[in-house]
Design an enzyme around this catalytic site. Structure first.
Site, PDB file in Angstrom:
ATOM      1  N   CYS A   1       1.042  -0.932   0.068  1.00 37.15           N
ATOM      2  CA  CYS A   1      -0.372   0.103   0.089  1.00 37.15           C
ATOM      3  C   CYS A   1       0.554   1.163   0.321  1.00 37.15           C
ATOM      4  CB  CYS A   1      -0.909   0.007   1.068  1.00 37.15           C
ATOM      5  SG  CYS A   1      -2.287  -1.542   1.457  1.00 37.15           S
TER       6      CYS A   1
ATOM      7  N   HIS B   1      -3.438   6.652   2.059  1.00 34.81           N
ATOM      8  CA  HIS B   1      -4.316   5.689   1.838  1.00 34.81           C
ATOM      9  C   HIS B   1      -5.747   5.205   1.850  1.00 34.81           C
ATOM     10  CE1 HIS B   1      -4.612   1.929   1.135  1.00 34.81           C
ATOM     11  NE2 HIS B   1      -4.211   1.326   1.989  1.00 34.81           N
TER      12      HIS B   1
ATOM     13  N   ASN C   1     -10.800  -0.328  -0.082  1.00 34.09           N
ATOM     14  CA  ASN C   1      -8.842  -0.350  -0.227  1.00 34.09           C
ATOM     15  C   ASN C   1      -8.104  -0.855  -1.362  1.00 34.09           C
ATOM     16  OD1 ASN C   1      -6.763  -1.102   0.242  1.00 34.09           O
ATOM     17  ND2 ASN C   1      -6.320  -1.243   2.775  1.00 34.09           N
TER      18      ASN C   1
HETATM   19  N1  ACO Z   1     -19.189  -8.926   8.702  1.00 35.57           N
HETATM   20  C1  ACO Z   1     -19.691  -9.496   9.751  1.00 35.57           C
HETATM   21  N2  ACO Z   1     -19.144 -10.103  10.911  1.00 35.57           N
HETATM   22  C2  ACO Z   1     -17.791 -10.338  10.810  1.00 35.57           C
HETATM   23  C3  ACO Z   1     -17.043  -9.357   9.253  1.00 35.57           C
HETATM   24  C4  ACO Z   1     -17.647  -9.104   7.910  1.00 35.57           C
HETATM   25  N3  ACO Z   1     -17.371  -8.757   7.266  1.00 35.57           N
HETATM   26  N4  ACO Z   1     -15.763  -9.894   9.522  1.00 35.57           N
HETATM   27  C5  ACO Z   1     -15.724 -10.785  10.544  1.00 35.57           C
HETATM   28  N5  ACO Z   1     -16.829 -10.413  11.500  1.00 35.57           N
HETATM   29  C6  ACO Z   1     -16.471 -10.423  12.899  1.00 35.57           C
HETATM   30  C7  ACO Z   1     -15.625 -11.507  13.073  1.00 35.57           C
HETATM   31  O1  ACO Z   1     -15.943 -13.365  12.554  1.00 35.57           O
HETATM   32  C8  ACO Z   1     -15.679 -11.546  14.485  1.00 35.57           C
HETATM   33  O2  ACO Z   1     -16.845 -12.242  15.399  1.00 35.57           O
HETATM   34  P1  ACO Z   1     -16.650 -13.086  16.568  1.00 35.57           P
HETATM   35  O3  ACO Z   1     -16.783 -12.026  17.758  1.00 35.57           O
HETATM   36  O4  ACO Z   1     -17.869 -14.126  16.380  1.00 35.57           O
HETATM   37  O5  ACO Z   1     -15.470 -14.224  16.593  1.00 35.57           O
HETATM   38  C9  ACO Z   1     -16.403 -10.039  14.852  1.00 35.57           C
HETATM   39  O6  ACO Z   1     -16.759  -9.863  13.689  1.00 35.57           O
HETATM   40  C10 ACO Z   1     -14.564  -9.222  14.867  1.00 35.57           C
HETATM   41  O7  ACO Z   1     -14.149  -8.694  14.205  1.00 35.57           O
HETATM   42  P2  ACO Z   1     -12.861  -8.825  14.853  1.00 35.57           P
HETATM   43  O8  ACO Z   1     -11.801  -8.883  13.102  1.00 35.57           O
HETATM   44  O9  ACO Z   1     -12.468  -8.715  16.036  1.00 35.57           O
HETATM   45  O10 ACO Z   1     -13.191  -7.339  13.875  1.00 35.57           O
HETATM   46  P3  ACO Z   1     -12.828  -6.027  14.654  1.00 35.57           P
HETATM   47  O11 ACO Z   1     -13.461  -5.049  15.072  1.00 35.57           O
HETATM   48  O12 ACO Z   1     -11.014  -5.841  15.000  1.00 35.57           O
HETATM   49  O13 ACO Z   1     -12.828  -4.985  13.046  1.00 35.57           O
HETATM   50  C11 ACO Z   1     -11.322  -4.395  11.335  1.00 35.57           C
HETATM   51  C12 ACO Z   1     -12.083  -5.918  11.624  1.00 35.57           C
HETATM   52  C13 ACO Z   1     -12.492  -3.803  10.338  1.00 35.57           C
HETATM   53  C14 ACO Z   1     -10.187  -5.374  10.041  1.00 35.57           C
HETATM   54  C15 ACO Z   1     -10.753  -3.797  11.846  1.00 35.57           C
HETATM   55  O14 ACO Z   1      -9.792  -4.644  12.997  1.00 35.57           O
HETATM   56  C16 ACO Z   1      -9.806  -2.621  11.236  1.00 35.57           C
HETATM   57  O15 ACO Z   1      -9.891  -1.461  10.795  1.00 35.57           O
HETATM   58  N6  ACO Z   1      -7.930  -2.604  11.206  1.00 35.57           N
HETATM   59  C17 ACO Z   1      -7.333  -2.283  10.312  1.00 35.57           C
HETATM   60  C18 ACO Z   1      -7.042  -2.328   9.217  1.00 35.57           C
HETATM   61  C19 ACO Z   1      -6.985  -2.253   8.051  1.00 35.57           C
HETATM   62  O16 ACO Z   1      -7.944  -1.484   7.480  1.00 35.57           O
HETATM   63  N7  ACO Z   1      -6.652  -2.863   6.801  1.00 35.57           N
HETATM   64  C20 ACO Z   1      -6.889  -3.299   5.960  1.00 35.57           C
HETATM   65  C21 ACO Z   1      -5.618  -3.584   4.696  1.00 35.57           C
HETATM   66  S1  ACO Z   1      -4.051  -3.143   5.139  1.00 35.57           S
HETATM   67  C22 ACO Z   1      -3.792  -1.612   4.444  1.00 35.57           C
HETATM   68  O17 ACO Z   1      -3.762  -1.220   3.694  1.00 35.57           O
HETATM   69  C23 ACO Z   1      -2.881  -1.264   5.298  1.00 35.57           C
END
Ligand code: ACO
Length: 325
Positions: A110, A252, A282
């Site tokens: 990225c 980004h 993204n």
């Molecule tokens: N829809 C519904 N539920 C979902 C989904 C979805 N698409 N994806 C995950 N879940 C569920 C999981 O299974 C989990 O369920 P559980 O509690 O029953 O096990 C629950 O939601 C929570 O999952 P987490 O992964 O802990 O969710 P979190 O609150 O951390 O959010 C996210 C995930 C949005 C990815 C967050 O961590 C984030 O924003 N991270 C930043 C990472 C990012 O932006 N990466 C992009 C790529 S890297 C880059 O470009 C730099």
């Protein structure tokens, strides 16, 4: 003066909303949009990484008012070229007829567009090249696990490009004022994607790698909100400016919450942080040039505006540049 003289972008025709995804997997618009800000993304159906990159490049060349033959260098930032060989940059070179350019890919996930821009700037500062085409282009949909709702909903496909020129003789100030860039390979496993396995007749059996993207979302989130404000401050200080001097922060487009957190840490109004992630998701290396192109075409950038471009992602890699438009 090293200046962005033209921009371009291309998105696949097929728009896939969160509601569309909720029909094929256990997810919802509410889950995706409340955690990320993303409401839709464009996914390739017949388009290719090269085709989108060529379209974006043609627009950038036209706006810059130079021909493909005048290009000295083409760098394509991508982690999803159409082929392992030849490189995306060489495929674009061939289609454009940029016969006088050296062309190669730069893979920094990225941060790729930003690192590519900084690389051509270093060539220009040392007087090697004058006219460059820098591309960020991705077909991320092909390296997603479409059974992993935690990752596949976040990403999209598309391409952006910029023509960058060394206008040393034009006597005006501005252009690229500074950049800062960093990597930390020791933390690389938080955002990973395996490669083809070694399968030659003499190979020892090895554990198979996941050939799709896997991510520790919370670790990536913490990495982004802690490093991005710091690298922006580093680049702004190098430019002899303060954060208040910056008109726009083009970050980004990973996640709205990351961008809001960076704005808060820098004590800047969110209005200075334009976003397109709501409509595009993204797009890794293509995020920054696509957003820059839409701001440029929509007249949202004024002459002399000071703009921070910032990238961050797998590697881990992160960086920022300050430009004066
Ligand atoms: N829809 C519904 N539920 C979902 C989904 C979805 N698409 N994806 C995950 N879940 C569920 C999981 O299974 C989990 O369920 P559980 O509690 O029953 O096990 C629950 O939601 C929570 O999952 P987490 O992964 O802990 O969710 P979190 O609150 O951390 O959010 C996210 C995930 C949005 C990815 C967050 O961590 C984030 O924003 N991270 C930043 C990472 C990012 O932006 N990466 C992009 C790529 S890297 C880059 O470009 C730099």
């Amino acid at each position: 003066m090293i200046k962005i003289c033209g921009t371009g972008s291309a998105l696949p025709a097929k728009k896939v909303t969160n509601d569309d995804l909720s029909k094929i997997m256990d997810t919802s618009d509410e889950w995706i949009s409340s955690r990320t800000g993303i409401r839709a993304r464009h996914l390739v159906t017949t388009e290719t990484t090269t085709g989108m990159a060529v379209e974006a490049s043609r627009q950038a060349l036209e706006q810059a008012g130079i021909t493909a033959e005048e290009l000295d260098i083409i760098i394509a930032a991508t982690l999803t070229p159409d082929h392992v060989l030849p490189t995306l940059a060489c495929e674009v070179q061939a289609t454009l007829g940029a016969v006088n350019a050296v062309a190669f890919d730069l893979h920094a996930a990225c941060s790729g567009f930003l690192f590519s821009m900084n690389t051509v700037a270093a060539y220009m500062q040392s007087g090697v090249y004058k006219n460059a085409l820098v591309i960020g282009a991705e077909t991320l949909s092909k390296i997603m696990d479409w059974n992993d709702r935690g990752t596949c909903v976040l990403f999209g496909d598309g391409a952006g490009a910029a023509v960058i020129r060394n206008l040393e003789e034009d006597g005006t100030n501005g252009g690229l004022l500074s950049f800062a860039q960093h990597s930390d390979g020791a933390r690389g496993s938080v955002l990973a994607c395996g490669n083809r396995p070694v399968q030659h007749p003499f190979a020892q059996p090895r554990e198979e790698e996941n050939q799709n993207v896997s991510m520790d979302g919370q670790a990536v989130y913490k990495f982004a909100v802690s490093t991005v404000p710091k690298v922006i401050e580093e680049a702004v200080t190098k430019a002899g400016l303060t954060i208040e001097d910056i008109d726009l922060f083009v970050l980004h487009q990973a996640n709205q919450r990351i961008i809001e957190s960076v704005a808060k840490r820098l004590k800047q109004p969110i209005e200075k942080f334009p976003m397109n992630l709501q409509a595009c998701g993204n797009i890794s290396a293509a995020s920054v040039p696509i957003l820059l192109d839409s701001l440029n075409k929509d007249g949202k950038i004024k002459p002399n505006d000071r703009i921070v471009l910032a990238g961050f992602g797998a590697g881990l890699t992160w960086g920022a540049a300050v430009i004066q438009w």
